[in-house]
Design an enzyme around this catalytic site. Sequence first.
Site, short mmCIF file in Angstrom:
data_model
loop_
_atom_site.label_atom_id
_atom_site.label_comp_id
_atom_site.label_asym_id
_atom_site.label_seq_id
_atom_site.Cartn_x
_atom_site.Cartn_y
_atom_site.Cartn_z
N GLY A 53 0.79 -1.41 0.36
CA GLY A 53 -0.08 -0.02 0.11
C GLY A 53 1.11 1.05 -0.10
O GLY A 53 1.92 1.09 1.09
N THR A 54 0.67 2.11 -0.75
CA THR A 54 1.29 2.90 -1.40
C THR A 54 1.04 4.50 -2.00
O THR A 54 -0.01 3.65 -2.54
CB THR A 54 2.91 3.61 -1.96
OG1 THR A 54 3.70 1.65 -1.54
CG2 THR A 54 3.94 4.83 -2.05
N THR A 55 1.05 5.64 -1.78
CA THR A 55 0.05 6.52 -2.65
C THR A 55 1.11 7.73 -2.91
O THR A 55 2.30 7.79 -1.83
CB THR A 55 -0.97 6.98 -1.90
OG1 THR A 55 -1.81 8.27 -2.64
CG2 THR A 55 -0.75 8.09 -0.62
#
Length: 527
Positions: free
Chosen positions: A345-347
């Site tokens: 999970g990365t943004t």
Amino acid sequence: MGKHLGVAASGSAEVTQTAVEILEAGGNAFDAALGALCTAAIAEPLLASLGGGGFLMALPEGQAPRVYDFFCQTPGKRRPDHEIDFYPIMANFGTAEQEFHIGLGSSAVPGVVAGIFEAHRDLGRMPVAEIMAPAIQLARSGVEIDAFHQYIIRILRPIMRATPETFALYESPSAPGHLIHEGELLCNPQAANAMDALLAEGPDLFYRGEWAEALSRDCREKGGHITLDDLESYRVERREPVVFRFRGARCAINPPPSSGGCLVAFALGVMTDWERDKQDREGQQWGGRQHMLNLLRGMRAASVARHEFAMEAGSDREVMGRLLSEENIAAWQRSLDLNSPFSRGTTHISVADAKGNIASLTASNGEGCSYVLPGTGIMLNNMLGEEDINPGGFNRWKEGARLASMMSPALAETADGTRFALGSGGSNRIRSAVSQVLINLLEFEMSPQQAVQAPRIHLEGSKLSAEPGFAEDTLVALEQAVPELHCWPEPNLFFGGVHTVSVKHGGVFDGAGDPRRGGVAALARRN
């Protein structure tokens, strides 16, 4: 001057809107990016968190680019395996599964809170209270769960059901006992109160005050590693980026100890000996056989070099120098035939403003460890449970060290002065996603939207994954070049989320949010 104040792109309409509102209220690109990060912790809570870490690539107008490294730090002492809260869960992507480890023992020392306050002190123009205000309001009023975040919820369902505290954050307001679903409002009033407390007391609340004491106590009693000393000693690191040239453009990307930026620069360097014949419509246009085989060649080089240069656990300037030397790149070019077979999970947030400031910010919470800091609505990261950044084995990490990352916020400037900011989420797929979009922008001179939406490939070991949209003869050539080719039925967040903005002289802005990750780009307009 142009009619616009800037442009922002991110993985969420609410995050992009925050950045635009801050630009329109008089903030600069750095105010906008940091405020957008606060909103991402509310609007994209499964991808970003105040309990995670990240990197800001900053290019202030008239200055050299610099990196603020506020990624997670390993604790100063490892507890024995039998003492820690650490266990596996399986995330189901639909056509692929991936194992993650969660529990309080999977959390490293968070850096986001320190990063926001320190980068703002150096670069910001607006008060911190004003850049946090949109996130606080959104946490109280709620963000509507869309189809993309419903998909993320389905993937990470085991984490959200792991503890009562985590489930309470994501419980359906209309169907108690069930997880929130598409169309419902996700509210987090505890997070709103927590941000208010941070504004009143500053980052010391997290690293030295009441929150630090609660976290260290819970770690001691419930199987975590983090101590009060670990929190007190956390520091944001300022670093010089890796700077390199590709197709006449000057590029800057995340430096050691993280290895992702070096590997992107290396892969692009290996690919530069291919000269595209723009008149050849048979195989050298975008997506043609020669282009894709050269792209595969660069991916293969980066994948093998990561192991040969022992970069799995990170890098340093000496390793970077050897990897990116002209001699080494030339040697790899000679040894890699275009047709040779193969032996999360990365943004991201990109912002540019009318003053010439550019921000490229990538942040991650892993998938979250399932521990919620009491009374704050903040779930901590699970970086010590991420296989990609723990190649030596779980609970074998070097004590008191900055974790390496594949996160690669990047900037590029072409000969005509056009500037780009880009970066991606996607764990180990980040380097391939960023490389492909840079090639699309600089080699094929695509617009941000074209560059981001174009189909992608990703090489992992001997397996090549490909999105739909490539010509049949290209797929045949790729299939002949790898032991295993996996064709995905549709574009997927597996291939990253590269949110990109550009600015030309005279304040001509453009941008694109990656549709694979619910991306949205928007212009900030003059009143």
